[in-house]
Every structure is written in structure tokens, then in C-alpha cells.
Design a protein around this motif. Sequence first.
Motif, PDB file in Angstrom:
ATOM      1  N   GLU A  84      36.711  13.508  69.674  1.00 25.36           N
ATOM      2  CA  GLU A  84      37.285  13.957  68.403  1.00 25.36           C
ATOM      3  C   GLU A  84      36.285  14.798  67.628  1.00 25.36           C
ATOM      4  N   TYR A  85      35.042  14.338  67.561  1.00 24.45           N
ATOM      5  CA  TYR A  85      33.992  15.057  66.834  1.00 24.45           C
ATOM      6  C   TYR A  85      33.784  16.444  67.426  1.00 24.45           C
ATOM      7  N   SER A  86      33.718  16.522  68.744  1.00 25.05           N
ATOM      8  CA  SER A  86      33.507  17.808  69.402  1.00 25.05           C
ATOM      9  C   SER A  86      34.679  18.749  69.136  1.00 25.05           C
ATOM     10  N   GLU A  87      35.890  18.238  69.238  1.00 23.09           N
ATOM     11  CA  GLU A  87      37.078  19.061  69.030  1.00 23.09           C
ATOM     12  C   GLU A  87      37.182  19.554  67.597  1.00 23.09           C
ATOM     13  N   THR A  88      37.007  18.672  66.627  1.00 27.08           N
ATOM     14  CA  THR A  88      37.169  19.082  65.238  1.00 27.08           C
ATOM     15  C   THR A  88      36.055  20.018  64.793  1.00 27.08           C
ATOM     16  N   ASN A  89      34.855  19.847  65.341  1.00 25.67           N
ATOM     17  CA  ASN A  89      33.773  20.786  65.038  1.00 25.67           C
ATOM     18  C   ASN A  89      34.111  22.182  65.537  1.00 25.67           C
ATOM     19  N   ALA A  90      34.659  22.257  66.745  1.00 26.52           N
ATOM     20  CA  ALA A  90      35.025  23.560  67.305  1.00 26.52           C
ATOM     21  C   ALA A  90      36.142  24.209  66.489  1.00 26.52           C
ATOM     22  N   GLY A 140      38.314  13.067  55.092  1.00 29.28           N
ATOM     23  CA  GLY A 140      37.093  13.640  54.552  1.00 29.28           C
ATOM     24  C   GLY A 140      36.836  15.043  55.057  1.00 29.28           C
ATOM     25  N   ARG A 141      36.972  15.245  56.361  1.00 29.46           N
ATOM     26  CA  ARG A 141      36.739  16.565  56.943  1.00 29.46           C
ATOM     27  C   ARG A 141      37.755  17.581  56.428  1.00 29.46           C
ATOM     28  N   THR A 142      38.991  17.140  56.272  1.00 28.18           N
ATOM     29  CA  THR A 142      40.030  18.034  55.771  1.00 28.18           C
ATOM     30  C   THR A 142      39.767  18.419  54.323  1.00 28.18           C
ATOM     31  N   ALA A 143      39.424  17.444  53.489  1.00 28.36           N
ATOM     32  CA  ALA A 143      39.199  17.705  52.069  1.00 28.36           C
ATOM     33  C   ALA A 143      37.998  18.614  51.855  1.00 28.36           C
ATOM     34  N   ASN A 191      41.190  13.460  47.255  1.00 32.59           N
ATOM     35  CA  ASN A 191      40.602  12.263  47.841  1.00 32.59           C
ATOM     36  C   ASN A 191      41.466  11.038  47.585  1.00 32.59           C
ATOM     37  N   GLN A 192      42.010  10.929  46.379  1.00 31.05           N
ATOM     38  CA  GLN A 192      42.873   9.790  46.084  1.00 31.05           C
ATOM     39  C   GLN A 192      44.163   9.848  46.895  1.00 31.05           C
ATOM     40  N   ALA A 193      44.649  11.054  47.171  1.00 24.23           N
ATOM     41  CA  ALA A 193      45.832  11.199  48.022  1.00 24.23           C
ATOM     42  C   ALA A 193      45.547  10.653  49.418  1.00 24.23           C
ATOM     43  N   HIS A 228      48.752  23.724  52.467  1.00 30.39           N
ATOM     44  CA  HIS A 228      47.402  24.197  52.804  1.00 30.39           C
ATOM     45  C   HIS A 228      46.593  23.040  53.390  1.00 30.39           C
ATOM     46  N   VAL A 229      46.624  21.904  52.713  1.00 28.52           N
ATOM     47  CA  VAL A 229      45.894  20.722  53.191  1.00 28.52           C
ATOM     48  C   VAL A 229      46.423  20.284  54.554  1.00 28.52           C
ATOM     49  N   ARG A 230      47.733  20.267  54.700  1.00 27.93           N
ATOM     50  CA  ARG A 230      48.341  19.838  55.958  1.00 27.93           C
ATOM     51  C   ARG A 230      48.021  20.813  57.094  1.00 27.93           C
ATOM     52  N   ALA A 231      47.966  22.092  56.780  1.00 25.36           N
ATOM     53  CA  ALA A 231      47.646  23.092  57.804  1.00 25.36           C
ATOM     54  C   ALA A 231      46.218  22.914  58.317  1.00 25.36           C
ATOM     55  N   ILE A 232      45.291  22.608  57.420  1.00 26.66           N
ATOM     56  CA  ILE A 232      43.908  22.371  57.839  1.00 26.66           C
ATOM     57  C   ILE A 232      43.843  21.168  58.772  1.00 26.66           C
TER      58      ILE A 232
END
Length: 227
Positions: A36-42, A145-148, A135-137, A62-66
Motif C-alpha cells: 500500500e505504501y509503495s502504491e500510494t507513494n507512486a 491522513g494522506r488524502t487530507a 480531518n473531522q470528516a 475533490h477529496v474523493r478523487a484524490i
Amino acid sequence: MASQFSSWDSYFWEPGGPVLRNLYGERDGAALAQREYSETNAQQFDIERGAVSIPRTYDAEHVRAIHAQLFGNVYEWAGEYRTVGISKNLSQFAHPADVPHYLNDASRIVRGSEWSTMNRDQFAASAAEVFAYVNQAHPFREGNGRTAKLFMQHVAELSPYRLDYSPAVSGVTPELWNQASMLSGPDRDKYEPQPATLVPVFRAMAVERPPAPQASKPDAARDVTRD
């Protein structure tokens, strides 16, 4: 999708966890975390360099697309709101029904702020408020965290600043970030987050954006006396 992931246990291979269902079919938690870490970093690298286009709408989509881009190759529910309540340490995040409300409020703040004219203190205050709502959402079962953080980088593009999350640059350690985020949650039985603890964090992470280079003059406009 919503019917398949409608309970806490439905997100896991087995009732009670501990490994989330994933598109790799991976049932080892440590191996999943590494993949997961490798994929999301890429994916993040591709987003940041512009190889993947994320429309800058500064809203829930926008948040959902990220999230969908970061985790689309990892989880079937990437980009979809969670259907269960979640908490972390002392933080109790939004009830699933309230997730859209918090994201809509974050969008309202982004659209109602004059980012282009902000000084550092104004930027820190506004960014902290936006992040506190996102963050509260905590819209997703995993990867909030990565998305926000990436969403906040996009928000910062509207301002004279960029966000540098490196502790070596800002002095904001993961522990400090997590504590400030935790303390920004609403008071008991209240709706509004309390972003004050996040203001010094965003001020420390704000780096002045260098001015865009000016285009050189076209050949036709240059001094012809040199010919």
C-alpha cells in the motif's frame, strides 16, 4: 459497493480483522502495508508532477478523487465514504451521516477565503480551519491522513505559500502533527472543530512560494539595433 461494505467486519477478510480486504488478495498485514505504501507513494508522485489530473474543485468530489487515485489499486472502496464510525486514540470522528456536511463546510471556507492576498498568519489560520473540518470528516475507512495532506497542498496553491510536511524543514514531527490534529476535534456534543492547535503547525509548514519566472520576450520584440 455500499451494500458489500456496510458493517465493520465487512471491511476485513475475517470478522474482527486484522487485515483489510484488498485488491491484491494480500492477507498478511505487514505485506499489505508495504505494498500500500509503495502504491500510494507512486500515485502521489504522479499527482504532484501533473501526470494525473485532479480537478481543483475544492469540494467533497475533490477529496474523493484524490483518495480514489491514491488507493484505487489497493481497495475496492477507494474514493467511497466509510459506512462505519471510526476513532483514533481520543478522537471520535464524524458519524458517517455527517461526513458530507463537514466536507461541504471545508469547501465553503476554501471558497470564501481570499487566499491570494494572505500573509503567513492569515494563511495558517485559514488552512488550519479547512484541515480541521476535513480531518473531522475522516471520510474513508483508511488513508484519510494522506488524502487530507494532498488536498491541503492543492488548497495552498491558491495562496503565496506551499506546505512542506518534512519535519526537517518545519520542525513539525509526526507526534506534534497527530497531537494538534487530535486536539482540533469538536468539544463533546458539539459540531464545530477547534482548529487553534493547528494554527502554529500550519504556520511552521508554510513556505513562501517563489514567484513564477517571467517569460522571455519574443524575438520580434528584442532590440533590433544589435543585428
